[in-house]
Design a protein around this motif. Sequence first.
Motif, PDB file in Angstrom:
ATOM      1  N   SER A  75       0.842  -1.212   0.000  1.00 49.11           N
ATOM      2  CA  SER A  75       0.000   0.000   0.000  1.00 49.11           C
ATOM      3  C   SER A  75       0.867   1.247   0.000  1.00 49.11           C
ATOM      4  N   THR A  76       1.930   1.198   0.838  1.00 50.55           N
ATOM      5  CA  THR A  76       2.811   2.368   0.926  1.00 50.55           C
ATOM      6  C   THR A  76       3.480   2.629  -0.420  1.00 50.55           C
ATOM      7  N   ILE A  77       3.891   1.537  -1.080  1.00 47.58           N
ATOM      8  CA  ILE A  77       4.553   1.701  -2.383  1.00 47.58           C
ATOM      9  C   ILE A  77       3.579   2.303  -3.392  1.00 47.58           C
ATOM     10  N   VAL A  78       2.329   1.786  -3.385  1.00 45.04           N
ATOM     11  CA  VAL A  78       1.329   2.280  -4.337  1.00 45.04           C
ATOM     12  C   VAL A  78       1.042   3.757  -4.062  1.00 45.04           C
ATOM     13  N   GLU A  79       0.920   4.094  -2.784  1.00 48.24           N
ATOM     14  CA  GLU A  79       0.649   5.486  -2.383  1.00 48.24           C
ATOM     15  C   GLU A  79       1.786   6.388  -2.874  1.00 48.24           C
ATOM     16  N   GLY A  80       3.029   5.929  -2.673  1.00 52.20           N
ATOM     17  CA  GLY A  80       4.208   6.691  -3.090  1.00 52.20           C
ATOM     18  C   GLY A  80       4.240   6.861  -4.604  1.00 52.20           C
ATOM     19  N   HIS A  81       3.857   5.773  -5.292  1.00 49.87           N
ATOM     20  CA  HIS A  81       3.874   5.809  -6.748  1.00 49.87           C
ATOM     21  C   HIS A  81       2.829   6.799  -7.271  1.00 49.87           C
ATOM     22  N   ALA A  82       1.651   6.777  -6.646  1.00 48.99           N
ATOM     23  CA  ALA A  82       0.581   7.711  -7.052  1.00 48.99           C
ATOM     24  C   ALA A  82       1.058   9.151  -6.850  1.00 48.99           C
ATOM     25  N   LYS A  83       1.732   9.383  -5.725  1.00 53.40           N
ATOM     26  CA  LYS A  83       2.229  10.747  -5.429  1.00 53.40           C
ATOM     27  C   LYS A  83       3.278  11.152  -6.460  1.00 53.40           C
ATOM     28  N   ALA A  84       4.155  10.195  -6.830  1.00 56.94           N
ATOM     29  CA  ALA A  84       5.207  10.498  -7.811  1.00 56.94           C
ATOM     30  C   ALA A  84       4.587  10.893  -9.150  1.00 56.94           C
ATOM     31  N   ILE A  85       3.516  10.187  -9.547  1.00 58.66           N
ATOM     32  CA  ILE A  85       2.863  10.516 -10.831  1.00 58.66           C
ATOM     33  C   ILE A  85       2.214  11.898 -10.738  1.00 58.66           C
ATOM     34  N   ASP A  86       1.536  12.120  -9.610  1.00 60.25           N
ATOM     35  CA  ASP A  86       0.909  13.433  -9.382  1.00 60.25           C
ATOM     36  C   ASP A  86       1.948  14.547  -9.465  1.00 60.25           C
ATOM     37  N   LEU A  87       3.104  14.285  -8.837  1.00 57.86           N
ATOM     38  CA  LEU A  87       4.169  15.282  -8.810  1.00 57.86           C
ATOM     39  C   LEU A  87       4.696  15.550 -10.225  1.00 57.86           C
ATOM     40  N   TYR A  88       4.783  14.450 -10.984  1.00 57.24           N
ATOM     41  CA  TYR A  88       5.233  14.560 -12.380  1.00 57.24           C
ATOM     42  C   TYR A  88       4.320  15.548 -13.139  1.00 57.24           C
TER      43      TYR A  88
ATOM     44  N   THR B 212     -10.649   7.150  -0.506  1.00 61.62           N
ATOM     45  CA  THR B 212      -9.456   7.904  -0.096  1.00 61.62           C
ATOM     46  C   THR B 212      -8.303   6.930   0.093  1.00 61.62           C
ATOM     47  N   GLY B 213      -7.098   7.438   0.083  1.00 60.88           N
ATOM     48  CA  GLY B 213      -5.911   6.620   0.346  1.00 60.88           C
ATOM     49  C   GLY B 213      -5.779   5.471  -0.637  1.00 60.88           C
ATOM     50  N   VAL B 214      -5.254   4.355  -0.116  1.00 65.65           N
ATOM     51  CA  VAL B 214      -5.040   3.181  -0.968  1.00 65.65           C
ATOM     52  C   VAL B 214      -6.056   2.114  -0.581  1.00 65.65           C
ATOM     53  N   ARG B 215      -6.689   1.530  -1.578  1.00 70.47           N
ATOM     54  CA  ARG B 215      -7.645   0.449  -1.270  1.00 70.47           C
ATOM     55  C   ARG B 215      -7.067  -0.863  -1.814  1.00 70.47           C
TER      56      ARG B 215
ATOM     57  N   ALA C 270      -4.252  -2.962  -5.753  1.00 70.87           N
ATOM     58  CA  ALA C 270      -4.261  -1.759  -4.904  1.00 70.87           C
ATOM     59  C   ALA C 270      -4.554  -0.566  -5.812  1.00 70.87           C
ATOM     60  N   THR C 271      -5.440   0.314  -5.336  1.00 70.68           N
ATOM     61  CA  THR C 271      -5.797   1.473  -6.166  1.00 70.68           C
ATOM     62  C   THR C 271      -5.633   2.759  -5.366  1.00 70.68           C
ATOM     63  N   SER C 272      -5.327   3.841  -6.098  1.00 69.03           N
ATOM     64  CA  SER C 272      -5.211   5.154  -5.444  1.00 69.03           C
ATOM     65  C   SER C 272      -5.602   6.216  -6.480  1.00 69.03           C
ATOM     66  N   TRP C 273      -6.396   7.183  -6.038  1.00 70.70           N
ATOM     67  CA  TRP C 273      -6.822   8.230  -6.974  1.00 70.70           C
ATOM     68  C   TRP C 273      -5.739   9.301  -7.092  1.00 70.70           C
TER      69      TRP C 273
ATOM     70  N   ARG D 240      -9.185  12.490 -10.943  1.00 70.98           N
ATOM     71  CA  ARG D 240      -9.740  12.214 -12.272  1.00 70.98           C
ATOM     72  C   ARG D 240      -9.223  10.880 -12.810  1.00 70.98           C
ATOM     73  N   TRP D 241      -8.073  10.449 -12.275  1.00 71.94           N
ATOM     74  CA  TRP D 241      -7.504   9.171 -12.700  1.00 71.94           C
ATOM     75  C   TRP D 241      -7.324   8.271 -11.488  1.00 71.94           C
ATOM     76  N   MET D 242      -7.363   6.984 -11.786  1.00 76.07           N
ATOM     77  CA  MET D 242      -7.101   6.031 -10.705  1.00 76.07           C
ATOM     78  C   MET D 242      -5.897   5.161 -11.104  1.00 76.07           C
ATOM     79  N   LEU D 243      -4.900   5.198 -10.206  1.00 75.39           N
ATOM     80  CA  LEU D 243      -3.743   4.329 -10.444  1.00 75.39           C
ATOM     81  C   LEU D 243      -4.125   2.927  -9.976  1.00 75.39           C
ATOM     82  N   VAL D 244      -3.923   1.942 -10.832  1.00 71.04           N
ATOM     83  CA  VAL D 244      -4.257   0.553 -10.473  1.00 71.04           C
ATOM     84  C   VAL D 244      -2.971  -0.260 -10.519  1.00 71.04           C
ATOM     85  N   VAL D 245      -2.722  -0.967  -9.415  1.00 75.77           N
ATOM     86  CA  VAL D 245      -1.554  -1.857  -9.377  1.00 75.77           C
ATOM     87  C   VAL D 245      -2.066  -3.270  -9.157  1.00 75.77           C
ATOM     88  N   GLN D 246      -1.702  -4.190 -10.058  1.00 79.02           N
ATOM     89  CA  GLN D 246      -2.144  -5.590  -9.915  1.00 79.02           C
ATOM     90  C   GLN D 246      -0.922  -6.501  -9.921  1.00 79.02           C
ATOM     91  N   GLN D 247      -0.996  -7.507  -9.072  1.00 79.91           N
ATOM     92  CA  GLN D 247       0.124  -8.471  -9.035  1.00 79.91           C
ATOM     93  C   GLN D 247      -0.415  -9.788  -8.510  1.00 79.91           C
TER      94      GLN D 247
END
Length: 556
Positions: free
Chosen positions: A55-68, A234-237, A251-254, A259-266
């Motif tokens: 979850s933490t990794i997904v949250e971090g990844h979502a933030k990195a994309i947002d920051l980009y 909110t957060g990571v589901r 794991a998903t994070s908006w 407007r977009w949802m980051l989806v991580v599947q494994q």
Amino acid sequence: MATDSSSRNDLRLIPPRRLVAVLLSVSLLPLGLLGVSSWVIFGRLLNQKSLELQSTIVEGHAKAIDLYIEERVRALGFLIDARTVEESTSEPVLKGILTHLNRSYEDAFVDIGIIDSEGKHLAYFGPYDLKIRNYREAEWFQTVQKERIYVSDVFLGYRRVPHVVIAVRADRPGGFWFLRVTINSEQFESIVHTDYLGTTGEAFIVNRQGRFQTGSRTGPVMEMSPLVSPAWHTGVRNSRLEVGGVTKFQATSWLNNDRWMLVVQQDEIEVRQPVHEAMFYGGLLISAAMLVVVVTTLLATGYLEREIGRANKRREEIQTAFMRSAQLASIGELATGFAHEINNPLAIISAEQTNIKDLVEGLGSDEALGRELLDSVRRCEKQVKRCGGITLKMLQFGRRGASELRAVKLIVPLEETVRLMRKQAELRSIQLILEVEAELPLVQVVSVELEQVLVNLINNALHAIKQDGEIRIEALRKLDEVLILVQDNGCGIPAEHLDRIFEPFFTTKPVGQGTGLGLSVCYGMVHSWGGRITAESTLGQGTTFTIRLPINSTPD
Ligand code: ADP
């Protein structure tokens, strides 16, 4: 007060196998319980932690994309604030801006355009021929008029290639204009598709409708995702999906202003692999610890067994030496008693012989002398018989198990003995009571010897009671033994004598009345049948002799 004539030293060892089993169970059971419970708890904790980490990794990844995206939006905002529309509408200027931006943001932009408030392209620099295009009807153009900054979903546009645009509105006193750039899709996708997701994992973005904004294994960009139906949270589901029989962890994070949802599947199996590895090594460690305990216990028990064996051997040697010295002492006493007992009759025989010699010398035809001679001979005969009796008893004491043992119903010798002794008892007003338990098991004895033992014990009891009393003979079963009790309410035995009554020639009776061999003979006989005889006594109240005989297991 009691004494046990058998005084065996039965220090028995716990059988080694049972000892090993006991030791192993007391050490392995807690270790096993501890191991299994920590294994289970550790496993759960690791699972939880691995999901949290995911979850933490997904949250971090979502933030990195947002920051980009934010960085690029901010750069465009800065550009637009610093310029007038006139300064920006020439193609060389736009080219310079794009080159400058791409240098700073690693080729993040594909093209750049300036659009007036009517949607008309005032200037454009990029690989497409879009200068004459009017964007009045485009969705992005309508939205950015209201919101000032707009990051579009992926769309085809005039160029018919899926792309994302960022548009920023410049508000000026005379009206407004727009700066619009196209994001480098390849670069954006490479940022979304991270490589921390192993071989089965992937990350992609869908919009609110579930349309792919980046490519995915389950569909190309702009297609509807077959698996993901976005719901706001909110957060990571975290959730699980079944895809073609494989459980996937999702794991998903908006992001991008929801407007977009980051989806991580494994694949779940891959997510949990580190947990399984840790559990495997944990289990290995517990098993190794248990193995160490087993080996140590076996070694320690073996050592202990050898040591106890050695100690037992030493004990047996000491015991044998002690018994030998006790036997010697006993034989010494026996010899003394024997000499003393034989001397008396011999002295009498000797005196009688002198008497006979004198009488024979003056015999002549005197009849009275003849009678006296005969009396003397009878006295000699009596003393010789007495000596014979003493030596017979000594022989009986010395003999162990010479007679044949038989499985016997106790009631028969018991009744026979009581019948024999009743007369003597009645003469002294002593009651002789016999109580034999019904269905008493058979015991291995020599019947005649048993009668002799009982006669000895009853005789002693009669002597201890003297007049008026009771002798009770009981036979009963106790666990795997049959007990014969001979109880009297006579004078009792003093404590200092109780330890000695089974010794040969120990007697408290006056000279001529007791030989001190009765109980030692009883002892010898009972032991030769595999039994034991003990005595308990209270001075002034009475004595109980107990004979314990093992129950015969073979049928009569
Ligand atoms: P003896 O009868 O010839 O003395 P025993 O070996 O039969 O030899 O007995 C040894 C001694 O044990 C007796 O002298 C007596 O002091 C004591 N004794 C044995 N039985 C009894 C009894 N029932 N009550 C009191 N004393 C007893």
